[in-house]
Enzyme design. Structure first.
Site, mmCIF file in Angstrom:
data_model
loop_
_atom_site.group_PDB
_atom_site.id
_atom_site.type_symbol
_atom_site.label_atom_id
_atom_site.label_comp_id
_atom_site.label_asym_id
_atom_site.label_seq_id
_atom_site.Cartn_x
_atom_site.Cartn_y
_atom_site.Cartn_z
ATOM 1 N N ASP A 59 0.887 -1.169 0.000
ATOM 2 C CA ASP A 59 0.000 0.000 0.000
ATOM 3 C C ASP A 59 0.917 1.209 0.000
ATOM 4 O OD1 ASP A 59 -1.695 2.141 0.465
ATOM 5 O OD2 ASP A 59 -3.030 1.010 1.773
ATOM 6 N N HIS A 60 1.105 1.810 -1.198
ATOM 7 C CA HIS A 60 2.117 2.858 -1.335
ATOM 8 C C HIS A 60 1.812 4.085 -0.476
ATOM 9 C CE1 HIS A 60 -0.847 4.355 -4.248
ATOM 10 N NE2 HIS A 60 -0.308 5.542 -4.062
ATOM 11 N N HIS A 96 -6.255 2.441 1.449
ATOM 12 C CA HIS A 96 -5.548 3.660 1.833
ATOM 13 C C HIS A 96 -6.161 4.341 3.059
ATOM 14 C CE1 HIS A 96 -3.580 3.009 -1.869
ATOM 15 N NE2 HIS A 96 -4.382 3.684 -2.654
#
Length: 504
Positions: free
Chosen positions: A194-195, A257
């Site tokens: 999950d950047h 996110h």
């Protein structure tokens, strides 16, 4: 230690990092994700000197030679990193790029992969072997099965698999995918990326809270009135109708996110800085998020879909007129929701979230709004006193600001809100690294702190599944014009609580 010496010490520590030699097999090495995110990140890491001894093996379609792949990679980099591209550095970088044409569904192609891996690594156990799944999720099980069949997973010392979102489309599918991965790999070999957790300002929430004694004692229901998380995008679906018609804004942003951001804000101090301690505390937050009752969902969630409008002085089409979208689509492109965390620290504190496409502008921030003073000691002129707010700005600027009230100069007692601001660029005089830079380096270092764990993925799905089910039953959406801040119903939603959204 002086500020200058501290800064020099931190920079020295950063500059001395060198990744050990590695082979990254990129499934979908010519796909959209690789073009726009993965290759640009790897090039920048090479340019900065963080990676030196490595090979990137693109594996998949379309059919092309390594020379053709290198020419294409140059074009992709020029398009996506623009002024950061350097021709001389690329000539060196391209020597690390290889490509193997392969239909990922055919088992015989994995025998060829096995040979290529042996040719490159010469079975050297010091090689860091990573498989990056930059492909649609329906291919994950096929790839994992074939890797396992060739004994390239658990039995391959140091092997890791990096998996992009979406990780399933509900809890049931996520659980099935986890089981498939765990048949072939151990949990500590699986990097569910999950950047957002790699973004500098997001990571600084952790350091801001636990590195400063000033704020942590106030970080609870006794002092905080509400928390607002905004992830606004001015872009539409960008020719990704096939993906978005299935993902929706809920699966695309909320399930991953936004829930990760909530966990970072709300987590308890970990016992130590180890990866499992940090992930354990995030998981406790997921477990404590109040379940959505489908019967009451309308009081907690507003969903919308954009219509034609104007964004950045340019006329844009509505969602239903986007290429590939069904004319009667009821897919939400906007959501506002209210979450509660049922634990001692956060009981009763609403976590408001909103995210959507084709909004007024791109903005990502986390705002911690504190309670108002209990008494109006400063007279009637102070009836509109602003609440203190801490804002973590993630985009377009990366900064942390604290809003508080002071006396306006003059003879009258008039309060005036001001900000104390820490801005990354002005303090550190360097560009903040891309989020993918951080998470890829962590994967190379075998640090799982910023990656989602099996139980975390499944719990996050269990949180949003009732919202998805309620939408699937009713499929009622509020409409909003492209270029605004969201549907009017979202403003009414928060007004019912005698609160207001922050203006972006």
């Amino acid at each position: 230690m002086s500020d200058d010496k501290t800064f020099e010490s931190c920079m020295a520590g950063l500059e001395t990092f060198k990744a050990s030699k590695f082979l990254m097999v990129v499934f979908g090495g010519a796909g959209d994700l690789c073009q726009k995110k993965l290759l640009p990140t790897l090039f920048l890491l090479f340019k900065k000197g963080f990676i030196e001894d490595f090979t990137i093996l693109g594996f998949g379609l379309p059919e092309m030679s390594t020379d053709e792949y290198r020419k294409q990679a140059k074009i992709w980099l020029q398009e996506n990193i623009k002024e950061q591209f350097d021709e001389k550095i690329y000539l060196k970088f391209q020597e690390h790029l290889l490509f193997e044409t392969a239909d990922l569904k055919k088992a015989e192609n994995y025998s060829n992969l096995c040979k290529r891996i042996t040719e490159i690594t010469k079975d050297d156990p010091a090689y860091n072997l990573m498989y990056y799944l930059a492909v649609p999720p329906f291919l994950f099980p096929t790839i994992v099965h074939n890797l396992s069949d060739k004994e390239l997973c658990r039995r391959r010392k140091g092997a890791k698999i990096i998996v992009e979102k979406p990780f399933g489309h509900d809890r049931k599918s996520a659980h099935a995918l986890n089981l498939k991965l765990l048949e072939a790999f151990d949990e500590n070999q699986i990097y569910r990326i999950d950047h957002y957790l790699g973004k500098e300002t997001v990571q600084n929430v952790f350091f801001f809270r636990f590195g400063n004694v000033l704020f942590e004692p106030l970080w609870n229901r006794n002092y905080i009135d509400n928390i607002q998380i905004t992830v606004a995008e001015d872009l539409g679906i960008e020719n990704r109708a096939d993906f978005y018609e299935n993902a929706t804004v809920i699966r695309d942003f909320v399930q991953n996110h936004i829930l990760q951001l909530i966990a970072l804000i709300a987590m308890e101090p970990p016992a130590n800085f180890s990866q499992e301690s940090i992930r354990n505390e995030r998981q406790k937050v997921f477990n404590s998020i109040q379940a959505f009752d489908e019967k009451k969902i309308d009081d907690l969630v507003v969903m919308g879909q954009y219509e034609a409008g104007e964004v950045n002085d340019k006329k844009v089409a509505g969602y239903l007129d986007e290429k590939g979208v069904a004319k009667d689509s009821k897919v939400p492109t906007y959501i506002a929701a209210k979450f509660f965390i049922d634990n001692w620290r956060w009981a009763g504190v609403p976590f408001y979230i909103r995210t959507g496409k084709r909004l007024k502008k791109r903005c990502t921030e986390i705002a911690i709004q504190f309670k108002y003073p209990p008494l109006r000691l400063l007279g009637h002129k102070c009836k509109d006193l602003d609440a203190n707010t801490i804002v973590f700005s993630i985009y377009p600027t990366q900064k942390v600001s604290l809003n508080f009230n002071v006396k306006f100069p003059g003879m009258d007692n008039i309060p005036y809100p001001v900000d104390m601001v820490f801005d990354y660029k002005s303090v550190f005089k360097v560009d903040t690294p891309l989020a993918y830079e951080r998470v890829l380096i962590d994967a190379m270092k075998s640090d799982l702190s910023l990656f989602a764990r099996q139980d975390g993925i499944e719990t996050m799905w269990s949180i949003v599944d009732p919202i998805i089910k309620a939408w699937e039953k009713k499929k009622t959406l509020c409409k909003y014009k492209a270029g605004c801040r969201g549907p009017k119903e979202a403003d009414d939603f928060i007004k019912k609580d005698k609160r207001a959204w922050r203006i972006f």
